[in-house]
Motif scaffolding. Structure first.
Motif, PDB file in Angstrom:
ATOM      1  N   PHE A  24     -49.283  55.020  -1.707  1.00  0.00           N
ATOM      2  CA  PHE A  24     -47.955  54.893  -0.981  1.00  0.00           C
ATOM      3  C   PHE A  24     -47.864  53.458  -0.054  1.00  0.00           C
ATOM      4  N   PHE A  25     -49.018  53.084   0.527  1.00  0.00           N
ATOM      5  CA  PHE A  25     -48.937  51.956   1.043  1.00  0.00           C
ATOM      6  C   PHE A  25     -48.635  50.660   0.112  1.00  0.00           C
ATOM      7  N   HIS A  26     -48.974  50.791  -0.938  1.00  0.00           N
ATOM      8  CA  HIS A  26     -48.642  49.838  -1.879  1.00  0.00           C
ATOM      9  C   HIS A  26     -47.160  49.763  -2.272  1.00  0.00           C
ATOM     10  N   THR A  27     -46.562  51.273  -2.416  1.00  0.00           N
ATOM     11  CA  THR A  27     -45.409  51.491  -2.534  1.00  0.00           C
ATOM     12  C   THR A  27     -44.382  50.828  -1.616  1.00  0.00           C
ATOM     13  N   ALA A  28     -44.838  51.270  -0.393  1.00  0.00           N
ATOM     14  CA  ALA A  28     -43.893  50.772   0.920  1.00  0.00           C
ATOM     15  C   ALA A  28     -44.055  49.413   1.459  1.00  0.00           C
ATOM     16  N   GLU A  29     -45.278  48.718   1.228  1.00  0.00           N
ATOM     17  CA  GLU A  29     -45.466  47.448   1.924  1.00  0.00           C
ATOM     18  C   GLU A  29     -45.923  46.399   1.008  1.00  0.00           C
ATOM     19  N   VAL A  30     -46.323  46.639  -0.076  1.00  0.00           N
ATOM     20  CA  VAL A  30     -47.083  45.318  -0.838  1.00  0.00           C
ATOM     21  C   VAL A  30     -45.702  44.737  -1.509  1.00  0.00           C
ATOM     22  N   ARG A  31     -45.574  43.567  -1.426  1.00  0.00           N
ATOM     23  CA  ARG A  31     -44.718  42.635  -2.158  1.00  0.00           C
ATOM     24  C   ARG A  31     -44.700  42.946  -3.528  1.00  0.00           C
ATOM     25  N   ASP A  32     -43.595  43.490  -4.174  1.00  0.00           N
ATOM     26  CA  ASP A  32     -43.512  43.922  -5.663  1.00  0.00           C
ATOM     27  C   ASP A  32     -42.135  44.364  -5.856  1.00  0.00           C
ATOM     28  N   LYS A  33     -41.800  44.440  -7.271  1.00  0.00           N
ATOM     29  CA  LYS A  33     -40.644  45.296  -7.632  1.00  0.00           C
ATOM     30  C   LYS A  33     -40.981  46.606  -7.332  1.00  0.00           C
ATOM     31  N   LYS A  34     -39.795  47.229  -6.786  1.00  0.00           N
ATOM     32  CA  LYS A  34     -39.848  48.682  -6.507  1.00  0.00           C
ATOM     33  C   LYS A  34     -38.736  49.456  -7.455  1.00  0.00           C
ATOM     34  N   SER A  35     -39.130  50.704  -8.079  1.00  0.00           N
ATOM     35  CA  SER A  35     -38.319  51.264  -8.921  1.00  0.00           C
ATOM     36  C   SER A  35     -36.990  52.042  -8.244  1.00  0.00           C
ATOM     37  N   PHE A  36     -37.373  52.455  -6.989  1.00  0.00           N
ATOM     38  CA  PHE A  36     -36.442  53.025  -6.361  1.00  0.00           C
ATOM     39  C   PHE A  36     -35.392  52.194  -5.552  1.00  0.00           C
ATOM     40  N   ILE A  37     -35.651  51.021  -5.625  1.00  0.00           N
ATOM     41  CA  ILE A  37     -34.273  50.329  -4.926  1.00  0.00           C
ATOM     42  C   ILE A  37     -34.075  48.931  -5.727  1.00  0.00           C
ATOM     43  N   SER A  38     -32.663  48.535  -5.852  1.00  0.00           N
ATOM     44  CA  SER A  38     -32.534  47.320  -6.504  1.00  0.00           C
ATOM     45  C   SER A  38     -32.576  46.316  -5.497  1.00  0.00           C
ATOM     46  N   ASN A  39     -33.077  44.986  -6.229  1.00  0.00           N
ATOM     47  CA  ASN A  39     -32.855  43.708  -5.628  1.00  0.00           C
ATOM     48  C   ASN A  39     -31.886  42.498  -6.165  1.00  0.00           C
ATOM     49  N   ASP A  40     -31.239  43.164  -6.848  1.00  0.00           N
ATOM     50  CA  ASP A  40     -30.490  42.294  -7.993  1.00  0.00           C
ATOM     51  C   ASP A  40     -29.260  41.733  -6.957  1.00  0.00           C
ATOM     52  N   ALA A  41     -29.265  40.307  -7.038  1.00  0.00           N
ATOM     53  CA  ALA A  41     -28.128  39.694  -6.221  1.00  0.00           C
ATOM     54  C   ALA A  41     -27.018  39.154  -7.373  1.00  0.00           C
ATOM     55  N   LYS A  42     -26.892  39.777  -8.371  1.00  0.00           N
ATOM     56  CA  LYS A  42     -25.874  39.167  -9.354  1.00  0.00           C
ATOM     57  C   LYS A  42     -24.765  39.598  -8.957  1.00  0.00           C
ATOM     58  N   ILE A  43     -23.667  38.754  -9.157  1.00  0.00           N
ATOM     59  CA  ILE A  43     -22.204  39.106  -8.880  1.00  0.00           C
ATOM     60  C   ILE A  43     -21.755  39.750 -10.174  1.00  0.00           C
ATOM     61  N   THR A  44     -20.813  40.742  -9.923  1.00  0.00           N
ATOM     62  CA  THR A  44     -20.050  41.499 -10.807  1.00  0.00           C
ATOM     63  C   THR A  44     -18.706  41.359 -10.647  1.00  0.00           C
ATOM     64  N   LYS A  45     -17.676  41.572 -11.764  1.00  0.00           N
ATOM     65  CA  LYS A  45     -16.505  41.170 -11.553  1.00  0.00           C
ATOM     66  C   LYS A  45     -15.629  42.027 -10.772  1.00  0.00           C
ATOM     67  N   ASN A  46     -16.313  43.471 -10.805  1.00  0.00           N
ATOM     68  CA  ASN A  46     -15.685  44.628 -10.152  1.00  0.00           C
ATOM     69  C   ASN A  46     -16.173  44.782  -8.653  1.00  0.00           C
ATOM     70  N   ASP A  47     -16.928  43.759  -8.160  1.00  0.00           N
ATOM     71  CA  ASP A  47     -17.724  44.080  -6.836  1.00  0.00           C
ATOM     72  C   ASP A  47     -16.314  43.695  -5.729  1.00  0.00           C
ATOM     73  N   PRO A  48     -16.260  44.534  -4.797  1.00  0.00           N
ATOM     74  CA  PRO A  48     -15.289  44.618  -3.736  1.00  0.00           C
ATOM     75  C   PRO A  48     -15.474  43.378  -3.198  1.00  0.00           C
ATOM     76  N   LEU A  49     -16.530  42.790  -3.057  1.00  0.00           N
ATOM     77  CA  LEU A  49     -16.830  41.440  -2.380  1.00  0.00           C
ATOM     78  C   LEU A  49     -17.028  40.285  -2.949  1.00  0.00           C
ATOM     79  N   LEU A  50     -16.320  40.397  -4.460  1.00  0.00           N
ATOM     80  CA  LEU A  50     -16.466  39.056  -5.288  1.00  0.00           C
ATOM     81  C   LEU A  50     -15.976  37.831  -4.725  1.00  0.00           C
ATOM     82  N   ARG A  51     -15.070  37.618  -3.941  1.00  0.00           N
ATOM     83  CA  ARG A  51     -14.537  36.721  -3.450  1.00  0.00           C
ATOM     84  C   ARG A  51     -15.521  36.051  -2.368  1.00  0.00           C
TER      85      ARG A  51
END
Length: 311
Positions: free
Chosen positions: A26-53
């Motif tokens: 759980f230390f590795h899950t919480a603190e070690v730099r890595d991709k986590k399955s429980f949260i997204s770090n995707d910064a892609k912009i989608t057309k239906n994003d309320p903050l598209l502009r």
């Protein structure tokens, strides 16, 4: 009797091994730099994003690339700087969330730019383009942000008026910064959005919410491992304790339907600060969704709050 103690010690030893093994996982899950399955770090912009502009503007706007060494002197940290459209002595320092980065700060960066602010958006240690393997949940980062502030003042001038703003882990970072004794006097106010009361509280909540595990003995074990490997334990990394030392204005924002950092935490935080305070609960908003839920009102609330304290 000897047989009893023999088996007793065996059972205790087995449980201890299990506890340490689970703690390391759980230390590795919480603190070690890595991709986590429980949260997204995707910064892609989608057309239906309320903050598209806002996000499209941020993606395309010209940015200055800044860098500095961490407060501990061992890591190279990166940041974007975006000057205001017209010359301004008002600058916001943005603190991003867990596993996020400066590239995902389009919403708040655009909002403050529209309000006439320069924008400084750093990558925390172990995030984005900054170095580091261990995530500090705002606690180790708090000293880095003070160093960013001082760097900004050195480059842009001591006449600058600063605001710090953060969402989720960035909200906690903002509150943790507020309790430091050497925050530059040019910092006029703080805005935190859906930050947690302490790392211990949030990890305990997530252990129950995600894994249906009690606090004991897991969280104290992971906290001890964190103290050994990352230099801090979860109880000391407390927004509540830092707010008790803060005397500057703070705007607390939280979604009414936040189940990741439960909404109840914002009331504890609001009560803890010693400075002028305001609270804005965004009806129907989930975790880190308040800005996109009602952008006009959110922006208006921020503007009205800052107008009280910025010259």
């Amino acid at each position: 009797m000897k047989k009893f103690w023999k088996w007793f010690l065996i059972v205790v030893g087995v449980l201890l091994v299990i506890d340490i093994g689970a703690g390391m996982y759980f230390f590795h899950t919480a603190e070690v730099r890595d991709k986590k399955s429980f949260i997204s770090n995707d910064a892609k912009i989608t057309k239906n994003d309320p903050l598209l502009r806002q996000k499209t503007w941020y993606k395309n706007v010209k940015k200055e690339n800044w860098s500095m060494t961490s407060a501990t002197g061992d890591l190279k940290l990166k940041a974007y700087y975006i000057p205001a459209e017209r010359p301004s002595d008002k600058t916001v320092i943005l603190a991003h969330g867990f596993l996020q980065s400066k590239d995902g700060e389009g919403g708040p960066a655009a909002m403050f730019h529209e309000l006439g602010y320069n924008v400084l958006a750093p990558d925390d240690r172990a995030h984005g383009d900054s170095q580091g393997k261990l995530i500090g949940y705002g606690w180790t980062d708090r000293r880095d942000y003070i160093k960013w502030m001082n760097k900004l003042l050195k480059i842009k001038g001591s006449h600058q008026q600063l605001v710090m703003y953060g969402v989720s882990m960035g909200g906690a970072t903002t509150m943790m910064v507020s309790g430091e004794p050497d925050v530059p006097t040019q910092v006029k106010a703080y805005i935190e959005d859906c930050g947690y009361t302490s790392v211990e509280d949030e990890i305990t909540y997530q252990a129950k919410s995600m894994y249906n595990l009690p606090k004991w003995p897991l969280v104290p074990t992971v906290s001890l491992i964190s103290k050994i490997r990352a230099g801090y334990d979860y109880s000391e990394a407390s927004s509540l304790k830092q707010l008790a030392k803060n005397k500057k204005p703070m705007l607390f924002i939280h979604g009414s339907k936040d189940t990741f950092v439960p909404t109840k935490m914002v009331y504890q935080l609001y009560d803890a600060t010693k400075g002028p305070r305001e609270k804005y609960i965004v009806k129907g908003a989930g975790h880190a969704e308040s800005l996109q839920t009602d952008y006009p009102k959110y922006k208006r609330t921020v503007k009205q709050f800052l107008n009280r304290y910025m010259e």
